[in-house]
Scaffold this motif. Structure first.
Motif, PDB file in Angstrom:
ATOM      1  N   ASN A  50       0.685  -1.271  -0.057  1.00 32.61           N
ATOM      2  CA  ASN A  50       0.023   0.004  -0.025  1.00 32.61           C
ATOM      3  C   ASN A  50       0.627   1.282   0.045  1.00 32.61           C
ATOM      4  O   ASN A  50       0.422   2.533   0.614  1.00 32.61           O
ATOM      5  CB  ASN A  50      -1.037   0.215   1.171  1.00 32.61           C
ATOM      6  N   TYR A  51       1.990   1.238  -0.417  1.00 33.91           N
ATOM      7  CA  TYR A  51       3.040   2.516  -0.842  1.00 33.91           C
ATOM      8  C   TYR A  51       2.177   3.191  -1.840  1.00 33.91           C
ATOM      9  O   TYR A  51       2.409   4.586  -2.013  1.00 33.91           O
ATOM     10  CB  TYR A  51       4.200   2.094  -0.849  1.00 33.91           C
ATOM     11  N   ILE A  52       1.913   2.508  -3.157  1.00 29.84           N
ATOM     12  CA  ILE A  52       1.351   2.921  -4.281  1.00 29.84           C
ATOM     13  C   ILE A  52       0.193   2.381  -4.667  1.00 29.84           C
ATOM     14  O   ILE A  52       0.024   1.131  -4.297  1.00 29.84           O
ATOM     15  CB  ILE A  52       2.513   3.199  -5.349  1.00 29.84           C
ATOM     16  N   GLU A  53      -0.407   2.881  -5.713  1.00 29.76           N
ATOM     17  CA  GLU A  53      -1.448   2.042  -6.212  1.00 29.76           C
ATOM     18  C   GLU A  53      -1.716   2.329  -7.748  1.00 29.76           C
ATOM     19  O   GLU A  53      -1.006   3.247  -8.285  1.00 29.76           O
ATOM     20  CB  GLU A  53      -2.786   2.431  -5.784  1.00 29.76           C
ATOM     21  N   LYS A  54      -2.397   1.285  -8.530  1.00 29.40           N
ATOM     22  CA  LYS A  54      -2.659   1.638  -9.955  1.00 29.40           C
ATOM     23  C   LYS A  54      -4.110   2.156  -9.803  1.00 29.40           C
ATOM     24  O   LYS A  54      -5.145   1.860  -9.461  1.00 29.40           O
ATOM     25  CB  LYS A  54      -2.464   0.462 -10.605  1.00 29.40           C
ATOM     26  N   LYS A  55      -4.107   3.434 -10.707  1.00 29.26           N
ATOM     27  CA  LYS A  55      -5.495   3.939 -11.019  1.00 29.26           C
ATOM     28  C   LYS A  55      -5.725   4.129 -12.516  1.00 29.26           C
ATOM     29  O   LYS A  55      -4.938   3.632 -13.339  1.00 29.26           O
ATOM     30  CB  LYS A  55      -5.417   5.482 -10.425  1.00 29.26           C
ATOM     31  N   GLY A  56      -7.154   4.149 -12.710  1.00 27.50           N
ATOM     32  CA  GLY A  56      -7.462   4.199 -14.168  1.00 27.50           C
ATOM     33  C   GLY A  56      -7.431   2.818 -14.786  1.00 27.50           C
ATOM     34  O   GLY A  56      -7.797   1.815 -14.036  1.00 27.50           O
ATOM     35  N   VAL A  57      -7.607   2.964 -16.167  1.00 26.05           N
ATOM     36  CA  VAL A  57      -8.142   1.620 -16.822  1.00 26.05           C
ATOM     37  C   VAL A  57      -6.632   0.784 -16.889  1.00 26.05           C
ATOM     38  O   VAL A  57      -5.547   1.367 -17.117  1.00 26.05           O
ATOM     39  CB  VAL A  57      -8.467   1.960 -18.203  1.00 26.05           C
ATOM     40  N   ASP A  58      -6.786  -0.621 -17.337  1.00 27.46           N
ATOM     41  CA  ASP A  58      -5.772  -1.373 -17.761  1.00 27.46           C
ATOM     42  C   ASP A  58      -5.071  -0.858 -18.853  1.00 27.46           C
ATOM     43  O   ASP A  58      -5.864  -0.052 -19.734  1.00 27.46           O
ATOM     44  CB  ASP A  58      -6.184  -2.851 -17.729  1.00 27.46           C
TER      45      ASP A  58
END
Length: 75
Positions: A50-58
């Motif tokens: 949980n330091y970074i995350e992926k946002k948006g579409v694949d």
């Protein structure tokens, strides 16, 4: 662990500077890592913790985002 920290701080700096996340290739060049697959493993470690995350579409290359959790440097 040093590479994990280096990648995290590189991503953080890149997002604050350019208002967009770096690609895996840019992370390789910025952190001195030769393999995109190694960067992929480090990024997944940072996502799992949980330091970074992926946002948006694949299938979009610039979708990494910082979370509120910060990477702490321990001696």
């Amino acid at each position: 662990m040093k590479k994990n920290r280096d990648v995290y701080f590189y991503i953080r700096h890149f997002i604050k500077t350019y208002k967009a996340s770096p690609t895996y290739g840019e992370i390789c060049r910025g952190c001195g890592i030769k393999s995109k697959s190694h960067v992929y493993k480090i990024v997944n470690y940072l996502i799992e913790n949980n330091y970074i995350e992926k946002k948006g579409v694949d299938n979009v290359s610039r979708r990494l985002a910082l979370t509120k959790k910060r990477y702490r440097i321990t001696a």
